[in-house]
Write a protein that holds these residues in place. Sequence first.
Motif, PDB file in Angstrom:
ATOM      1  N   LYS A 146      53.296 -48.066  49.689  1.00 40.33           N
ATOM      2  CA  LYS A 146      53.473 -46.801  50.391  1.00 40.33           C
ATOM      3  C   LYS A 146      53.979 -45.722  49.435  1.00 40.33           C
ATOM      4  O   LYS A 146      54.723 -45.987  48.485  1.00 40.33           O
ATOM      5  CB  LYS A 146      54.472 -46.954  51.548  1.00 40.33           C
ATOM      6  CG  LYS A 146      54.121 -48.048  52.559  1.00 40.33           C
ATOM      7  CD  LYS A 146      52.917 -47.683  53.372  1.00 40.33           C
ATOM      8  CE  LYS A 146      52.781 -48.547  54.622  1.00 40.33           C
ATOM      9  NZ  LYS A 146      52.690 -49.992  54.343  1.00 40.33           N
ATOM     10  N   GLY A 147      53.563 -44.478  49.723  1.00 36.49           N
ATOM     11  CA  GLY A 147      54.063 -43.338  48.971  1.00 36.49           C
ATOM     12  C   GLY A 147      55.364 -42.830  49.558  1.00 36.49           C
ATOM     13  O   GLY A 147      55.930 -43.425  50.487  1.00 36.49           O
ATOM     14  N   PHE A 148      55.873 -41.682  49.066  1.00 37.05           N
ATOM     15  CA  PHE A 148      57.174 -41.191  49.540  1.00 37.05           C
ATOM     16  C   PHE A 148      57.114 -40.723  50.985  1.00 37.05           C
ATOM     17  O   PHE A 148      58.143 -40.624  51.659  1.00 37.05           O
ATOM     18  CB  PHE A 148      57.663 -40.047  48.632  1.00 37.05           C
ATOM     19  CG  PHE A 148      56.989 -38.735  48.857  1.00 37.05           C
ATOM     20  CD1 PHE A 148      57.573 -37.769  49.676  1.00 37.05           C
ATOM     21  CD2 PHE A 148      55.778 -38.442  48.253  1.00 37.05           C
ATOM     22  CE1 PHE A 148      56.944 -36.555  49.881  1.00 37.05           C
ATOM     23  CE2 PHE A 148      55.152 -37.232  48.465  1.00 37.05           C
ATOM     24  CZ  PHE A 148      55.733 -36.281  49.274  1.00 37.05           C
ATOM     25  N   THR A 149      55.899 -40.450  51.486  1.00 41.52           N
ATOM     26  CA  THR A 149      55.760 -40.046  52.885  1.00 41.52           C
ATOM     27  C   THR A 149      55.701 -41.244  53.827  1.00 41.52           C
ATOM     28  O   THR A 149      55.686 -41.074  55.043  1.00 41.52           O
ATOM     29  CB  THR A 149      54.489 -39.212  53.078  1.00 41.52           C
ATOM     30  OG1 THR A 149      53.345 -40.022  52.771  1.00 41.52           O
ATOM     31  CG2 THR A 149      54.495 -37.981  52.179  1.00 41.52           C
ATOM     32  N   GLY A 150      55.639 -42.440  53.261  1.00 40.94           N
ATOM     33  CA  GLY A 150      55.506 -43.633  54.080  1.00 40.94           C
ATOM     34  C   GLY A 150      54.069 -44.012  54.362  1.00 40.94           C
ATOM     35  O   GLY A 150      53.802 -45.040  54.993  1.00 40.94           O
ATOM     36  N   LYS A 151      53.116 -43.168  53.889  1.00 43.54           N
ATOM     37  CA  LYS A 151      51.699 -43.463  54.089  1.00 43.54           C
ATOM     38  C   LYS A 151      51.179 -44.334  52.943  1.00 43.54           C
ATOM     39  O   LYS A 151      51.690 -44.278  51.825  1.00 43.54           O
ATOM     40  CB  LYS A 151      50.897 -42.175  54.160  1.00 43.54           C
ATOM     41  CG  LYS A 151      51.247 -41.294  55.360  1.00 43.54           C
ATOM     42  CD  LYS A 151      50.383 -40.041  55.360  1.00 43.54           C
ATOM     43  CE  LYS A 151      50.713 -39.172  56.575  1.00 43.54           C
ATOM     44  NZ  LYS A 151      49.901 -37.921  56.597  1.00 43.54           N
ATOM     45  N   PRO A 152      50.168 -45.153  53.220  1.00 45.13           N
ATOM     46  CA  PRO A 152      49.615 -46.021  52.165  1.00 45.13           C
ATOM     47  C   PRO A 152      49.006 -45.199  51.025  1.00 45.13           C
ATOM     48  O   PRO A 152      48.439 -44.133  51.244  1.00 45.13           O
ATOM     49  CB  PRO A 152      48.522 -46.829  52.889  1.00 45.13           C
ATOM     50  CG  PRO A 152      48.865 -46.733  54.331  1.00 45.13           C
ATOM     51  CD  PRO A 152      49.514 -45.394  54.524  1.00 45.13           C
ATOM     52  N   ILE A 153      49.145 -45.714  49.800  1.00 41.57           N
ATOM     53  CA  ILE A 153      48.508 -45.109  48.626  1.00 41.57           C
ATOM     54  C   ILE A 153      47.013 -45.457  48.661  1.00 41.57           C
ATOM     55  O   ILE A 153      46.647 -46.619  48.766  1.00 41.57           O
ATOM     56  CB  ILE A 153      49.136 -45.645  47.324  1.00 41.57           C
ATOM     57  CG1 ILE A 153      50.615 -45.277  47.253  1.00 41.57           C
ATOM     58  CG2 ILE A 153      48.380 -45.116  46.114  1.00 41.57           C
ATOM     59  CD1 ILE A 153      50.893 -43.805  47.106  1.00 41.57           C
ATOM     60  N   GLU A 154      46.163 -44.444  48.595  1.00 44.80           N
ATOM     61  CA  GLU A 154      44.721 -44.684  48.646  1.00 44.80           C
ATOM     62  C   GLU A 154      43.982 -44.222  47.398  1.00 44.80           C
ATOM     63  O   GLU A 154      42.832 -44.594  47.180  1.00 44.80           O
ATOM     64  CB  GLU A 154      44.121 -43.989  49.875  1.00 44.80           C
ATOM     65  CG  GLU A 154      44.636 -44.584  51.194  1.00 44.80           C
ATOM     66  CD  GLU A 154      43.935 -44.008  52.401  1.00 44.80           C
ATOM     67  OE1 GLU A 154      43.191 -43.023  52.226  1.00 44.80           O
ATOM     68  OE2 GLU A 154      44.116 -44.534  53.510  1.00 44.80           O
ATOM     69  N   ASP A 155      44.609 -43.404  46.582  1.00 46.48           N
ATOM     70  CA  ASP A 155      43.964 -42.908  45.364  1.00 46.48           C
ATOM     71  C   ASP A 155      44.848 -43.205  44.160  1.00 46.48           C
ATOM     72  O   ASP A 155      46.067 -42.998  44.209  1.00 46.48           O
ATOM     73  CB  ASP A 155      43.711 -41.396  45.447  1.00 46.48           C
ATOM     74  CG  ASP A 155      42.764 -41.043  46.589  1.00 46.48           C
ATOM     75  OD1 ASP A 155      41.593 -41.403  46.484  1.00 46.48           O
ATOM     76  OD2 ASP A 155      43.228 -40.434  47.568  1.00 46.48           O
TER      77      ASP A 155
END
Length: 355
Positions: A146-155
């Motif tokens: 996850k990134g700092f926003t809590g969303k999965p890293i996709e790129d």
Amino acid sequence: MKAKLDLTAEVAWSKLQQYYDANGSKLKIIDLFQQNPKRYENFSLEISTPDDGPILLDYSKNRLTEEALQLLMDLARAREIEAARDAMFKGEKINFTENRAVLHIALRNRSNKPILVDNKDVMPDVNAVLDHMKQFTNEVLSKQWKGFTGKPIEDVVNIGIGGSDLAPVILALLGVWYHNLYKAETHALLPYDQYLHRFAAYFQQGDMESNGKYVTRAGKTVNYSTGPIVWGEPGTNGQHAFYQLLHQGTRLVPADFIMPVQSHNKVQGNLHHKILLANFFAQTEALMKGKSPNEAQSELQKAGMSPDQINLLLPHKVFEGNRPTNTILLKKVTPFTLGALIGNSNFVYNAEIFI
């Protein structure tokens, strides 16, 4: 390795130059095929892969005879290419300007055989990094990272530089043959697959970053060509952009045509890929054979043109042919075959060993 003579002072170089002076302008690729029915078998080879099928290199469509190839091999041996290869695999510090070993081979060491540098096996550290890369990749693919926003890293943006690899020598020797004897200035890479649309740009580093040097390992200024300008585009784009220059231009441009036999996208029941394959093979054949004035005139006559129209258009429809190409076929573009293309090709054109 012992100190080398200047390249052009080698006896092997003199013999190669003498052969070219006597025969270079006479070599016609189509004639070489007619003289030797087994030319394809004699001038092609396969590189096997564990799970992704063979990679075929067909270098029969070159201005190359068995005698010329042998002279080129003699030159490579005079430059101690085997010793350089062995030194790399032994972990010796062959990058003398940075006093470092060249350890790309450790990343590809599937056998996990120890590779010693300063009497230390580097493989445990290499395997630790590879394991970490695998863990990171799996976490990204499974969306656990996850990134700092809590969303999965996709790129993922990969910033770095590559390097050089030694195994196939034939194409490197062809580079010496064309860029020093025939005075070709560039080399085209023409992949017929959109997944390889950035291959030529990526590979510019693999060749020109090392080969652009004008001094030898001994610090002397060279008096020969050390490397070509590498360029190219996917075949379907190039056919409508610069292929006319390849066929009818005033410069000799050796070209590598790269093609997967199987496509990831079976458009119209794979019809699109079959058409692409037909284009691929037709281009290398046309570059070799050309089109004679008689052939061009016959085509214009069949098109119903008047004698005046034929006389006007005929010079523009003639192709002299005898343009050298290599055909590289792989079963399918996969991570492994892409890595094999990059790993095996990084020294394909690399003449740094000769300086």
